[in-house]
Motif scaffolding. Structure first.
Motif, PDB file in Angstrom:
ATOM      1  N   MET A  51      -7.755 -10.882 -24.518  1.00  0.00           N
ATOM      2  CA  MET A  51      -7.497  -9.460 -24.289  1.00  0.00           C
ATOM      3  C   MET A  51      -6.023  -9.248 -23.931  1.00  0.00           C
ATOM      4  SD  MET A  51     -10.437  -8.103 -24.824  1.00  0.00           S
ATOM      5  CE  MET A  51     -10.142  -6.442 -24.247  1.00  0.00           C
ATOM      6  N   ASN A  52      -5.518  -8.089 -24.313  1.00  0.00           N
ATOM      7  CA  ASN A  52      -4.158  -7.720 -23.920  1.00  0.00           C
ATOM      8  C   ASN A  52      -4.101  -7.649 -22.396  1.00  0.00           C
ATOM      9  OD1 ASN A  52      -1.746  -6.437 -23.338  1.00  0.00           O
ATOM     10  ND2 ASN A  52      -1.908  -4.968 -25.020  1.00  0.00           N
ATOM     11  N   PRO A  53      -3.302  -8.492 -21.752  1.00  0.00           N
ATOM     12  CA  PRO A  53      -3.281  -8.497 -20.280  1.00  0.00           C
ATOM     13  C   PRO A  53      -2.812  -7.178 -19.687  1.00  0.00           C
ATOM     14  CG  PRO A  53      -1.475  -9.816 -21.160  1.00  0.00           C
ATOM     15  CD  PRO A  53      -2.374  -9.485 -22.318  1.00  0.00           C
ATOM     16  N   GLN A  54      -2.093  -6.365 -20.478  1.00  0.00           N
ATOM     17  CA  GLN A  54      -1.615  -5.082 -19.957  1.00  0.00           C
ATOM     18  C   GLN A  54      -2.761  -4.090 -19.722  1.00  0.00           C
ATOM     19  OE1 GLN A  54       1.343  -4.635 -18.892  1.00  0.00           O
ATOM     20  NE2 GLN A  54       2.269  -6.495 -19.725  1.00  0.00           N
ATOM     21  N   LEU A  55      -3.911  -4.336 -20.335  1.00  0.00           N
ATOM     22  CA  LEU A  55      -5.050  -3.446 -20.089  1.00  0.00           C
ATOM     23  C   LEU A  55      -5.425  -3.410 -18.611  1.00  0.00           C
ATOM     24  CD1 LEU A  55      -7.313  -4.298 -23.162  1.00  0.00           C
ATOM     25  CD2 LEU A  55      -6.256  -2.082 -22.686  1.00  0.00           C
ATOM     26  N   ALA A  56      -5.225  -4.521 -17.929  1.00  0.00           N
ATOM     27  CA  ALA A  56      -5.574  -4.591 -16.513  1.00  0.00           C
ATOM     28  C   ALA A  56      -4.661  -3.724 -15.645  1.00  0.00           C
ATOM     29  CB  ALA A  56      -5.525  -6.043 -16.041  1.00  0.00           C
ATOM     30  N   SER A  57      -3.517  -3.329 -16.187  1.00  0.00           N
ATOM     31  CA  SER A  57      -2.576  -2.524 -15.408  1.00  0.00           C
ATOM     32  C   SER A  57      -2.831  -1.025 -15.532  1.00  0.00           C
ATOM     33  CB  SER A  57      -1.136  -2.834 -15.845  1.00  0.00           C
ATOM     34  OG  SER A  57      -0.921  -2.452 -17.193  1.00  0.00           O
ATOM     35  N   LEU A  58      -3.753  -0.629 -16.416  1.00  0.00           N
ATOM     36  CA  LEU A  58      -4.033   0.799 -16.593  1.00  0.00           C
ATOM     37  C   LEU A  58      -4.764   1.359 -15.387  1.00  0.00           C
ATOM     38  CD1 LEU A  58      -5.189   0.933 -20.330  1.00  0.00           C
ATOM     39  CD2 LEU A  58      -2.912   1.382 -19.396  1.00  0.00           C
ATOM     40  N   GLN A  59      -4.363   2.548 -14.971  1.00  0.00           N
ATOM     41  CA  GLN A  59      -4.976   3.227 -13.831  1.00  0.00           C
ATOM     42  C   GLN A  59      -6.190   4.033 -14.294  1.00  0.00           C
ATOM     43  OE1 GLN A  59      -3.826   3.068 -10.574  1.00  0.00           O
ATOM     44  NE2 GLN A  59      -2.304   1.571 -11.233  1.00  0.00           N
ATOM     45  N   PRO A  60      -7.158   4.272 -13.410  1.00  0.00           N
ATOM     46  CA  PRO A  60      -8.278   5.144 -13.774  1.00  0.00           C
ATOM     47  C   PRO A  60      -7.771   6.528 -14.163  1.00  0.00           C
ATOM     48  CG  PRO A  60      -8.723   4.003 -11.707  1.00  0.00           C
ATOM     49  CD  PRO A  60      -7.281   3.747 -12.038  1.00  0.00           C
ATOM     50  N   TYR A  61      -8.390   7.096 -15.186  1.00  0.00           N
ATOM     51  CA  TYR A  61      -7.996   8.425 -15.644  1.00  0.00           C
ATOM     52  C   TYR A  61      -8.350   9.456 -14.561  1.00  0.00           C
ATOM     53  CZ  TYR A  61      -6.371  11.064 -19.696  1.00  0.00           C
ATOM     54  OH  TYR A  61      -5.619  11.810 -20.562  1.00  0.00           O
ATOM     55  N   PRO A  62      -7.588  10.534 -14.427  1.00  0.00           N
ATOM     56  CA  PRO A  62      -7.851  11.492 -13.347  1.00  0.00           C
ATOM     57  C   PRO A  62      -9.296  11.993 -13.280  1.00  0.00           C
ATOM     58  CG  PRO A  62      -5.766  11.997 -14.396  1.00  0.00           C
ATOM     59  CD  PRO A  62      -6.395  10.916 -15.207  1.00  0.00           C
ATOM     60  N   PHE A  63      -9.923  12.181 -14.445  1.00  0.00           N
ATOM     61  CA  PHE A  63     -11.269  12.737 -14.422  1.00  0.00           C
ATOM     62  C   PHE A  63     -12.308  11.683 -14.049  1.00  0.00           C
ATOM     63  CE2 PHE A  63      -8.653  15.441 -17.086  1.00  0.00           C
ATOM     64  CZ  PHE A  63      -8.787  16.626 -16.379  1.00  0.00           C
ATOM     65  N   GLN A  64     -11.980  10.405 -14.252  1.00  0.00           N
ATOM     66  CA  GLN A  64     -12.826   9.342 -13.714  1.00  0.00           C
ATOM     67  C   GLN A  64     -12.758   9.358 -12.195  1.00  0.00           C
ATOM     68  OE1 GLN A  64     -11.899   5.395 -15.183  1.00  0.00           O
ATOM     69  NE2 GLN A  64     -13.119   4.398 -13.614  1.00  0.00           N
ATOM     70  N   ARG A  65     -11.567   9.519 -11.652  1.00  0.00           N
ATOM     71  CA  ARG A  65     -11.409   9.607 -10.204  1.00  0.00           C
ATOM     72  C   ARG A  65     -12.107  10.847  -9.659  1.00  0.00           C
ATOM     73  NH1 ARG A  65      -5.308   8.920  -8.402  1.00  0.00           N
ATOM     74  NH2 ARG A  65      -6.393   8.793  -6.388  1.00  0.00           N
ATOM     75  N   LEU A  66     -12.059  11.937 -10.427  1.00  0.00           N
ATOM     76  CA  LEU A  66     -12.726  13.163  -9.979  1.00  0.00           C
ATOM     77  C   LEU A  66     -14.242  12.966  -9.910  1.00  0.00           C
ATOM     78  CD1 LEU A  66     -12.344  16.161  -9.213  1.00  0.00           C
ATOM     79  CD2 LEU A  66     -12.570  16.707 -11.650  1.00  0.00           C
ATOM     80  N   ARG A  67     -14.796  12.276 -10.902  1.00  0.00           N
ATOM     81  CA  ARG A  67     -16.235  11.997 -10.866  1.00  0.00           C
ATOM     82  C   ARG A  67     -16.595  11.148  -9.649  1.00  0.00           C
ATOM     83  NH1 ARG A  67     -15.389  11.621 -16.509  1.00  0.00           N
ATOM     84  NH2 ARG A  67     -15.064   9.358 -16.374  1.00  0.00           N
ATOM     85  N   GLN A  68     -15.749  10.182  -9.331  1.00  0.00           N
ATOM     86  CA  GLN A  68     -15.993   9.361  -8.156  1.00  0.00           C
ATOM     87  C   GLN A  68     -15.901  10.188  -6.879  1.00  0.00           C
ATOM     88  OE1 GLN A  68     -12.968   6.379  -8.743  1.00  0.00           O
ATOM     89  NE2 GLN A  68     -14.191   5.187 -10.199  1.00  0.00           N
ATOM     90  N   LEU A  69     -14.942  11.102  -6.844  1.00  0.00           N
ATOM     91  CA  LEU A  69     -14.784  11.964  -5.670  1.00  0.00           C
ATOM     92  C   LEU A  69     -16.025  12.817  -5.441  1.00  0.00           C
ATOM     93  CD1 LEU A  69     -12.943  13.294  -3.445  1.00  0.00           C
ATOM     94  CD2 LEU A  69     -12.235  14.926  -5.225  1.00  0.00           C
ATOM     95  N   MET A  70     -16.608  13.305  -6.527  1.00  0.00           N
ATOM     96  CA  MET A  70     -17.739  14.230  -6.415  1.00  0.00           C
ATOM     97  C   MET A  70     -19.083  13.512  -6.320  1.00  0.00           C
ATOM     98  SD  MET A  70     -16.294  17.081  -6.219  1.00  0.00           S
ATOM     99  CE  MET A  70     -14.788  17.967  -6.634  1.00  0.00           C
ATOM    100  N   ALA A  71     -19.081  12.176  -6.377  1.00  0.00           N
ATOM    101  CA  ALA A  71     -20.343  11.438  -6.292  1.00  0.00           C
ATOM    102  C   ALA A  71     -21.041  11.767  -4.977  1.00  0.00           C
ATOM    103  CB  ALA A  71     -20.083   9.941  -6.405  1.00  0.00           C
ATOM    104  N   GLY A  72     -22.273  12.204  -5.069  1.00  0.00           N
ATOM    105  CA  GLY A  72     -23.054  12.543  -3.885  1.00  0.00           C
ATOM    106  C   GLY A  72     -22.818  13.931  -3.339  1.00  0.00           C
ATOM    107  N   ALA A  73     -21.819  14.644  -3.864  1.00  0.00           N
ATOM    108  CA  ALA A  73     -21.570  16.010  -3.404  1.00  0.00           C
ATOM    109  C   ALA A  73     -22.667  16.931  -3.921  1.00  0.00           C
ATOM    110  CB  ALA A  73     -20.203  16.489  -3.888  1.00  0.00           C
ATOM    111  N   VAL A  74     -23.180  17.782  -3.046  1.00  0.00           N
ATOM    112  CA  VAL A  74     -24.278  18.688  -3.397  1.00  0.00           C
ATOM    113  C   VAL A  74     -23.766  20.123  -3.363  1.00  0.00           C
ATOM    114  CG1 VAL A  74     -26.591  19.489  -2.822  1.00  0.00           C
ATOM    115  CG2 VAL A  74     -25.965  17.087  -2.444  1.00  0.00           C
ATOM    116  N   PRO A  75     -23.735  20.796  -4.529  1.00  0.00           N
ATOM    117  CA  PRO A  75     -23.257  22.180  -4.543  1.00  0.00           C
ATOM    118  C   PRO A  75     -24.314  23.116  -3.962  1.00  0.00           C
ATOM    119  CG  PRO A  75     -24.020  21.571  -6.723  1.00  0.00           C
ATOM    120  CD  PRO A  75     -24.106  20.327  -5.879  1.00  0.00           C
ATOM    121  N   PRO A  76     -23.913  24.324  -3.578  1.00  0.00           N
ATOM    122  CA  PRO A  76     -24.871  25.268  -3.008  1.00  0.00           C
ATOM    123  C   PRO A  76     -25.875  25.740  -4.058  1.00  0.00           C
ATOM    124  CG  PRO A  76     -22.768  26.339  -3.356  1.00  0.00           C
ATOM    125  CD  PRO A  76     -22.560  24.877  -3.635  1.00  0.00           C
ATOM    126  N   ALA A  77     -27.102  25.949  -3.639  1.00  0.00           N
ATOM    127  CA  ALA A  77     -28.127  26.436  -4.553  1.00  0.00           C
ATOM    128  C   ALA A  77     -27.846  27.880  -4.947  1.00  0.00           C
ATOM    129  CB  ALA A  77     -29.504  26.341  -3.887  1.00  0.00           C
TER     130      ALA A  77
END
Length: 395
Positions: free
Chosen positions: A1-27
């Motif tokens: 594998m291209n070793p530079q792949l390991a240097s890529l950062q998570p995409y912002p929307f992947q981080r956003l999904r992680q941030l919202m994990a378990g968050a419960v919106p109002p009914a």
């Protein structure tokens, strides 16, 4: 594998999904998503009609150079929009959207064979493709902060001479993502002088150029012409995604330095980046029509008119120079916590500004901000504004 792949950062929307994990919106509250810059206005009939009328193109292999009709349509648009007479055969190249082109262009340009690692400079905050393109080309990304006291423009004077000596590509984005800031002629003059001095290529991302408030943003090639320059060492990138509400077509073009585009065409011939003949025909129809662009712009202006002043009463923000984003400073400085609470209390998703930037030179210039994409309907944007005002009053 291209070793530079390991240097890529998570995409912002992947981080956003992680941030919202378990968050419960109002009914009982519908979700309003203002986080992603995906146009939600209807794709114009002129494009859909051209698509269906040219389905026969699916039976043909496409030319990487694009059809003469598409290149001529792009050249005609450059003449109308910027007053520039472009050589449609040598100075314009159709691409499968700006994301593909921005990434592939850097792979074409970067020479990592020397003793010193090459540098690709990016504004900070930035579109994540800039960073990924640099890393996978073997270059070192260098981030130039865009702060409010500098009109959200990159502080080129802060770049050390040793970095300039290794720099091969500089990304600029005007109108900017996420700030909406537009480069002035003086800004372009300064950047061109730096390019002349150090020899780097300017990759000018202009995909938001047609979302403005009546004052069309200055383009990079337009600035070069106004300054009496040629197009050496500059290529602009534009797209139908925002201009024409057609992100699913993956269609745009690049224009500028003919010598660079000749090499870029060679790279893309091997990369396999040719555009479907059916998409090419629809793209030509889109570039040849301005009525739908004016209607699209009017729809965004109506949304900014409806919400900007009201939101500015509770958040620190201002109407941008262009684009469809509001860049808002949040109280307390924790943009991620703010975004999660807003989702949990009002069922609104916005993007934390720190996810669009890197810690550089002692600061993350996105921290303490949120990006609000006014891509939903006018009614939804107005409803979201009501909810954000209530949220701010309750917190």
């Amino acid at each position: 594998m291209n070793p530079q792949l390991a240097s890529l950062q998570p995409y912002p929307f992947q981080r956003l999904r992680q941030l919202m994990a378990g968050a419960v919106p109002p009914a009982g509250k519908t979700h309003i998503n203002l986080s992603i810059g995906e146009p939600k206005h209807p794709t114009p009939d002129v494009i859909k009609d051209a698509l269906t009328a040219n389905l026969g193109g699916l039976a043909s292999y496409p030319a990487t150079l694009g059809s003469p009709e598409l290149r001529q349509a792009c050249a005609a648009w450059m003449q109308r929009r910027y007053g520039l007479a472009m050589d449609a055969d040598k100075q314009i190249l159709p691409v499968n959207g700006s994301r593909e082109a921005l990434f592939a262009f850097v792979q074409t340009l970067v020479d990592a064979s020397g003793e010193q690692r090459p540098v690709v400079i990016s504004p900070n905050p930035f579109y994540q493709i800039y960073e990924g393109a640099a890393l996978l080309a073997g270059a070192e990304p260098y981030y130039v902060n865009c702060l409010s006291d500098k009109r959200f423009q990159p502080d080129w004077q802060s770049v050390p001479e040793a970095i300039w000596q290794r720099t091969q590509v500089v990304f600029v984005c005007s109108p900017g993502n996420p700030t909406g800031a537009v480069m002035s002629l003086a800004d372009w003059k300064n950047l061109f002088e730096l390019s002349d001095r150090h020899g780097f290529v300017i990759a000018s991302d202009e995909c938001y150029s047609e979302i403005h408030f009546g004052q069309a943003p200055l383009g990079g090639l337009e600035a070069a012409a106004q300054l009496g320059r040629g197009f050496e060492r500059i290529v602009m990138f534009t797209s139908l995604s925002k201009r024409s509400n057609a992100p699913g077509m993956r269609s745009g073009f690049v224009a500028g330095d003919a010598a660079l585009l000749e090499k870029f065409l060679l790279y893309r011939t091997y990369q396999g980046g040719a555009m479907s003949p059916t998409i090419q025909a629809a793209s030509a129809a889109a570039w040849n029509d301005e009525a739908h662009v004016e209607a699209n712009r009017a729809a965004y202006i109506a949304k900014f008119d409806a919400v900007t002043d009201r939101l500015a009463a509770v958040l620190e923000l201002a109407r941008p120079d262009a684009s469809f984003y509001l860049w808002a400073r949040v109280p307390g400085g924790d943009d991620a916590a703010f975004a999660r609470r807003l989702f949990e209390e009002e069922h609104i998703t916005v993007l934390p500004g720190s996810y669009l930037a890197r810690d550089a030179h002692g600061v993350n210039p996105g921290r303490g901000f949120i990006r609000i994409a006014l891509v939903a309907t006018l009614a939804e944007c107005t409803e979201a504004t009501d909810r954000i005002i209530r949220f701010m009053q309750n917190n």
